[in-house]
Design a protein around this motif. Structure first.
Motif, PDB file in Angstrom:
ATOM      1  N   LEU A  96       0.827  -1.212   0.000  1.00 46.23           N
ATOM      2  CA  LEU A  96       0.000   0.000   0.000  1.00 46.23           C
ATOM      3  C   LEU A  96       0.856   1.255   0.000  1.00 46.23           C
ATOM      4  O   LEU A  96       0.574   2.206  -0.734  1.00 46.23           O
ATOM      5  N   ASP A  97       1.898   1.240   0.822  1.00 49.25           N
ATOM      6  CA  ASP A  97       2.796   2.401   0.858  1.00 49.25           C
ATOM      7  C   ASP A  97       3.401   2.666  -0.516  1.00 49.25           C
ATOM      8  O   ASP A  97       3.488   3.817  -0.959  1.00 49.25           O
ATOM      9  N   GLU A  98       3.807   1.602  -1.202  1.00 48.27           N
ATOM     10  CA  GLU A  98       4.392   1.747  -2.540  1.00 48.27           C
ATOM     11  C   GLU A  98       3.358   2.270  -3.531  1.00 48.27           C
ATOM     12  O   GLU A  98       3.630   3.184  -4.315  1.00 48.27           O
ATOM     13  N   LEU A  99       2.153   1.694  -3.499  1.00 43.28           N
ATOM     14  CA  LEU A  99       1.083   2.132  -4.395  1.00 43.28           C
ATOM     15  C   LEU A  99       0.753   3.603  -4.169  1.00 43.28           C
ATOM     16  O   LEU A  99       0.641   4.377  -5.120  1.00 43.28           O
ATOM     17  N   LEU A 100       0.613   3.997  -2.902  1.00 41.64           N
ATOM     18  CA  LEU A 100       0.222   5.376  -2.599  1.00 41.64           C
ATOM     19  C   LEU A 100       1.337   6.377  -2.904  1.00 41.64           C
ATOM     20  O   LEU A 100       1.057   7.538  -3.209  1.00 41.64           O
ATOM     21  N   ALA A 101       2.581   5.937  -2.853  1.00 43.27           N
ATOM     22  CA  ALA A 101       3.690   6.815  -3.247  1.00 43.27           C
ATOM     23  C   ALA A 101       3.676   7.037  -4.763  1.00 43.27           C
ATOM     24  O   ALA A 101       3.936   8.141  -5.241  1.00 43.27           O
ATOM     25  N   ALA A 102       3.330   5.991  -5.509  1.00 41.64           N
ATOM     26  CA  ALA A 102       3.305   6.099  -6.969  1.00 41.64           C
ATOM     27  C   ALA A 102       2.032   6.774  -7.477  1.00 41.64           C
ATOM     28  O   ALA A 102       2.050   7.463  -8.493  1.00 41.64           O
ATOM     29  N   PHE A 103       0.914   6.564  -6.765  1.00 44.84           N
ATOM     30  CA  PHE A 103      -0.386   7.093  -7.187  1.00 44.84           C
ATOM     31  C   PHE A 103      -1.083   7.739  -5.984  1.00 44.84           C
ATOM     32  O   PHE A 103      -1.966   7.139  -5.369  1.00 44.84           O
ATOM     33  N   PRO A 104      -0.716   8.970  -5.626  1.00 37.76           N
ATOM     34  CA  PRO A 104      -1.247   9.592  -4.406  1.00 37.76           C
ATOM     35  C   PRO A 104      -2.689  10.109  -4.512  1.00 37.76           C
ATOM     36  O   PRO A 104      -3.339  10.299  -3.489  1.00 37.76           O
ATOM     37  N   ALA A 105      -3.194  10.330  -5.705  1.00 40.10           N
ATOM     38  CA  ALA A 105      -4.566  10.832  -5.853  1.00 40.10           C
ATOM     39  C   ALA A 105      -5.547   9.745  -5.415  1.00 40.10           C
ATOM     40  O   ALA A 105      -5.409   8.589  -5.817  1.00 40.10           O
ATOM     41  N   PRO A 106      -6.541  10.101  -4.592  1.00 41.65           N
ATOM     42  CA  PRO A 106      -7.469   9.088  -4.076  1.00 41.65           C
ATOM     43  C   PRO A 106      -8.130   8.225  -5.150  1.00 41.65           C
ATOM     44  O   PRO A 106      -8.203   7.004  -5.011  1.00 41.65           O
ATOM     45  N   ALA A 107      -8.613   8.830  -6.223  1.00 44.61           N
ATOM     46  CA  ALA A 107      -9.286   8.051  -7.276  1.00 44.61           C
ATOM     47  C   ALA A 107      -8.314   7.085  -7.952  1.00 44.61           C
ATOM     48  O   ALA A 107      -8.674   5.941  -8.250  1.00 44.61           O
ATOM     49  N   ASP A 108      -7.084   7.536  -8.193  1.00 53.08           N
ATOM     50  CA  ASP A 108      -6.087   6.654  -8.795  1.00 53.08           C
ATOM     51  C   ASP A 108      -5.720   5.512  -7.860  1.00 53.08           C
ATOM     52  O   ASP A 108      -5.684   4.354  -8.265  1.00 53.08           O
ATOM     53  N   ALA A 109      -5.442   5.853  -6.615  1.00 54.05           N
ATOM     54  CA  ALA A 109      -5.069   4.829  -5.642  1.00 54.05           C
ATOM     55  C   ALA A 109      -6.173   3.797  -5.491  1.00 54.05           C
ATOM     56  O   ALA A 109      -5.897   2.585  -5.425  1.00 54.05           O
TER      57      ALA A 109
END
Length: 195
Positions: A96-109
């Motif tokens: 999750l940390d990796e995903l949210l670092a790469a895609f921080p926008a809520p809709a993208d994440a």
């Protein structure tokens, strides 16, 4: 290849030599791909594909595929791979940390997370922090929209929305969950709390 502190170049070379002797070893292919990816070696893509072909349920292989796709400017495909990796991950927090670092926008994440309510419940536990509230809500909405006939999906949305005092979302979600699975628990949590 088991030594985690070996230089990536050595791991990649050892893996390249070992793969012909062990062609069906998806862990070996994944480890080699990881080492090659660290060196920006273009052969990593082929080895990630091989690891996924040998074991399509491998969460680490899907994570590697997501990294490769994100680096290749293919965000939509990377998000799909992150979702597959999260669905099978034992420990979702680092992923999750990796995903949210790469895609921080809520809709993208939210698009990079699985829509099945079972893994979603585990994932939401790590998203319900003040700095990730918007992501938790976007994700819970996506789960409910993707599973319109599953009470568990709507109950997740109701719980997240209620925690954020978003009664405009919580009440309809709780109502739908109650319609799909009428229980006393939902009557209390879905109705009485929001009156």
């Amino acid at each position: 290849l088991a030594a985690g502190d070996a230089p990536a170049a050595e791991v990649a070379a050892a893996a390249a030599a070992a793969i012909p002797r062990h062609p069906s070893d998806y862990v070996l292919a994944g480890r080699a791909a990881q080492a090659m990816l660290a060196q920006s070696d273009p052969r990593a893509v082929k080895l990630v594909s091989r690891a996924l072909a040998l074991n399509p349920a491998s969460s680490p292989a899907h994570q590697l595929a997501a990294r490769v796709l994100a680096r290749s400017q293919r965000p939509t495909q990377a998000l799909v791979e992150y979702g597959l990796a999260l669905a099978g991950a034992r420990d979702v927090r680092p992923l999750l940390d990796e995903l949210l670092a790469a895609f921080p926008a809520p809709a993208d994440a939210a698009r990079g997370m699985p829509v099945d309510p079972l893994p979603a419940a585990r994932i939401l536990r790590f998203l319900e922090t003040p700095e990730r509230r918007a992501i938790a809500l976007a994700y819970a909405q996506r789960v409910a929209e993707s599973s319109p006939h599953r009470a568990a999906a709507h109950s997740l949305l109701a719980r997240v929305a209620l925690a954020q005092q978003r009664f405009d979302l919580a009440l309809p979600a709780a109502t739908r969950a109650h319609e799909l699975a009428p229980t006393a628990k939902w009557r209390v949590a879905g109705w009485e709390t929001m009156r």
